[in-house]
Design a protein around this motif. Sequence first.
Motif, PDB file in Angstrom:
ATOM      1  N   GLN A  74     -73.877  20.783 -15.694  1.00  0.00           N
ATOM      2  CA  GLN A  74     -73.496  18.988 -16.275  1.00  0.00           C
ATOM      3  C   GLN A  74     -72.013  18.769 -15.398  1.00  0.00           C
ATOM      4  O   GLN A  74     -71.540  18.156 -15.728  1.00  0.00           O
ATOM      5  N   CYS A  75     -72.007  20.384 -14.349  1.00  0.00           N
ATOM      6  CA  CYS A  75     -70.371  19.237 -13.951  1.00  0.00           C
ATOM      7  C   CYS A  75     -70.688  18.662 -12.428  1.00  0.00           C
ATOM      8  O   CYS A  75     -71.430  19.078 -11.653  1.00  0.00           O
ATOM      9  N   ARG A  76     -70.094  17.435 -12.509  1.00  0.00           N
ATOM     10  CA  ARG A  76     -70.677  16.807 -10.996  1.00  0.00           C
ATOM     11  C   ARG A  76     -69.157  16.304 -10.629  1.00  0.00           C
ATOM     12  O   ARG A  76     -68.028  16.244 -11.040  1.00  0.00           O
ATOM     13  N   VAL A  77     -69.390  16.883  -9.376  1.00  0.00           N
ATOM     14  CA  VAL A  77     -67.875  16.447  -8.057  1.00  0.00           C
ATOM     15  C   VAL A  77     -68.215  15.097  -7.228  1.00  0.00           C
ATOM     16  O   VAL A  77     -68.587  15.655  -6.484  1.00  0.00           O
ATOM     17  N   LYS A  78     -67.013  14.294  -7.118  1.00  0.00           N
ATOM     18  CA  LYS A  78     -67.499  13.248  -6.663  1.00  0.00           C
ATOM     19  C   LYS A  78     -66.299  12.815  -5.611  1.00  0.00           C
ATOM     20  O   LYS A  78     -65.582  13.635  -5.651  1.00  0.00           O
ATOM     21  N   GLY A  79     -66.403  12.181  -4.195  1.00  0.00           N
ATOM     22  CA  GLY A  79     -65.348  12.308  -3.402  1.00  0.00           C
ATOM     23  C   GLY A  79     -65.525  13.500  -2.209  1.00  0.00           C
ATOM     24  O   GLY A  79     -66.994  13.745  -2.105  1.00  0.00           O
ATOM     25  N   ALA A  80     -64.895  13.821  -1.187  1.00  0.00           N
ATOM     26  CA  ALA A  80     -64.414  14.673  -0.539  1.00  0.00           C
ATOM     27  C   ALA A  80     -64.178  15.683   0.136  1.00  0.00           C
ATOM     28  O   ALA A  80     -62.989  15.419  -0.253  1.00  0.00           O
ATOM     29  N   ILE A  81     -64.527  16.698   0.071  1.00  0.00           N
ATOM     30  CA  ILE A  81     -63.392  18.209   0.752  1.00  0.00           C
ATOM     31  C   ILE A  81     -64.060  18.672   1.645  1.00  0.00           C
ATOM     32  O   ILE A  81     -65.367  19.073   1.526  1.00  0.00           O
ATOM     33  N   ARG A  82     -62.525  18.768   3.360  1.00  0.00           N
ATOM     34  CA  ARG A  82     -62.963  19.366   3.938  1.00  0.00           C
ATOM     35  C   ARG A  82     -61.840  20.873   4.401  1.00  0.00           C
ATOM     36  O   ARG A  82     -60.615  20.486   4.178  1.00  0.00           O
ATOM     37  N   ILE A  83     -62.999  21.377   4.961  1.00  0.00           N
ATOM     38  CA  ILE A  83     -61.675  22.706   5.116  1.00  0.00           C
ATOM     39  C   ILE A  83     -62.328  22.844   6.605  1.00  0.00           C
ATOM     40  O   ILE A  83     -63.303  23.673   6.566  1.00  0.00           O
ATOM     41  N   GLY A  84     -61.368  22.993   7.386  1.00  0.00           N
ATOM     42  CA  GLY A  84     -61.351  23.451   8.593  1.00  0.00           C
ATOM     43  C   GLY A  84     -62.322  21.921   9.520  1.00  0.00           C
ATOM     44  O   GLY A  84     -62.457  20.281   9.091  1.00  0.00           O
ATOM     45  N   THR A  85     -63.564  22.190  10.236  1.00  0.00           N
ATOM     46  CA  THR A  85     -64.238  21.209   9.978  1.00  0.00           C
ATOM     47  C   THR A  85     -65.915  21.235   9.019  1.00  0.00           C
ATOM     48  O   THR A  85     -66.629  20.796   9.114  1.00  0.00           O
ATOM     49  N   LEU A  86     -65.550  21.814   7.619  1.00  0.00           N
ATOM     50  CA  LEU A  86     -66.566  22.021   6.939  1.00  0.00           C
ATOM     51  C   LEU A  86     -66.764  20.801   5.838  1.00  0.00           C
ATOM     52  O   LEU A  86     -65.516  21.073   5.194  1.00  0.00           O
ATOM     53  N   GLU A  87     -67.964  20.232   6.236  1.00  0.00           N
ATOM     54  CA  GLU A  87     -67.575  19.672   4.989  1.00  0.00           C
ATOM     55  C   GLU A  87     -68.257  20.037   3.130  1.00  0.00           C
ATOM     56  O   GLU A  87     -69.672  21.040   3.278  1.00  0.00           O
TER      57      GLU A  87
END
Length: 270
Positions: A74-87
């Motif tokens: 039931q966990c939903r994550v929205k938006g964006a996370i970039r670590i280095g070049t990794l999405e």
Amino acid sequence: MKPTESMAANVATEMTEPFIQTENLTLEYGQKTAFANVNLGVNAGEILALVGPSGCGKTSFLSCLNRLTDMIPQCRVKGAIRIGTLEVLNAKINAIALRRKVGMIFQKPNPFPLSIWKNLELPLREHGIRKREQIDEIVETSLQDVGLWDEVKDRLHTSALALSGGQQQRLCIARALGLQPEVLLLDEPCSALDPISSGIVEDLITSLRQRYTLIVVTHNLAQAKRIADQVALFWVQEGVGQLIESGSVKQIFEYPQHPLTAAYVTGARG
Ligand SMILES: Nc1ncnc2c1ncn2[C@@H]1O[C@H](COP(=O)(O)OP(=O)(O)OP(=O)(O)O)[C@@H](O)[C@H]1O
Ligand SMILES: [Mg+2]
């Protein structure tokens, strides 16, 4: 533009771009929004201290960064996370490989109920490292890095559970370091430890600056002030965790921009 100017501009861009960047990051557990619209950057090699009252979403925020949230129904994550070049939120990325790159340490030390040696060997084997000499070398280096080698080198094959709480926490950090991560997420890593062990783990965290990018959740503001380069304050507003303010230690503790930050750092609230 002359070539040298353009090169200088490129270097400046690279230097100012955070290694970790979230954009409008929002996390929902079913109907409950834990936090919303967090835009936060962490520079490479720095320590960000994440602070705020209980329930404001600090642990939930960390869990997004290595996608432990995938494991929560039931966990939903929205938006964006970039670590280095990794999405990070890209469904196609390999979450196991991500967790190798982005290690996590929890409040309560959680060594496996196995020998000290096995604690370090097991994750290496899981990630395909099987040569005995290579494992030997990584075990020793990781234990050296956390200052445990001299304390445990003669008892590597005895149970990790016989170590003190502080030693167990350092072992867990060594276990993460063995995988050569780029980022370490530490969720209140000292709060279950006695003051002496807490000091030792705190010094260890400080010693990891520059080699790794670290986010440390702490309720201890004096500790945040001692260890962090940047501080971010979360707070629950209208039932939802929000990033209230982030900035250098000096800004947050001496020149807070937001009244809640001022109240929190003086102990008036939180
Ligand atoms: N698995 C879950 N299912 C439903 N709600 C959850 C879950 N985990 C956390 N929450 C809720 O999300 C909100 C944020 O929780 P979180 O644990 O991230 O806060 P925190 O800032 O780490 O708090 P603390 O300082 O007490 O550790 C809280 O309201 C919590 O009850
Ligand atoms: Mg928490």
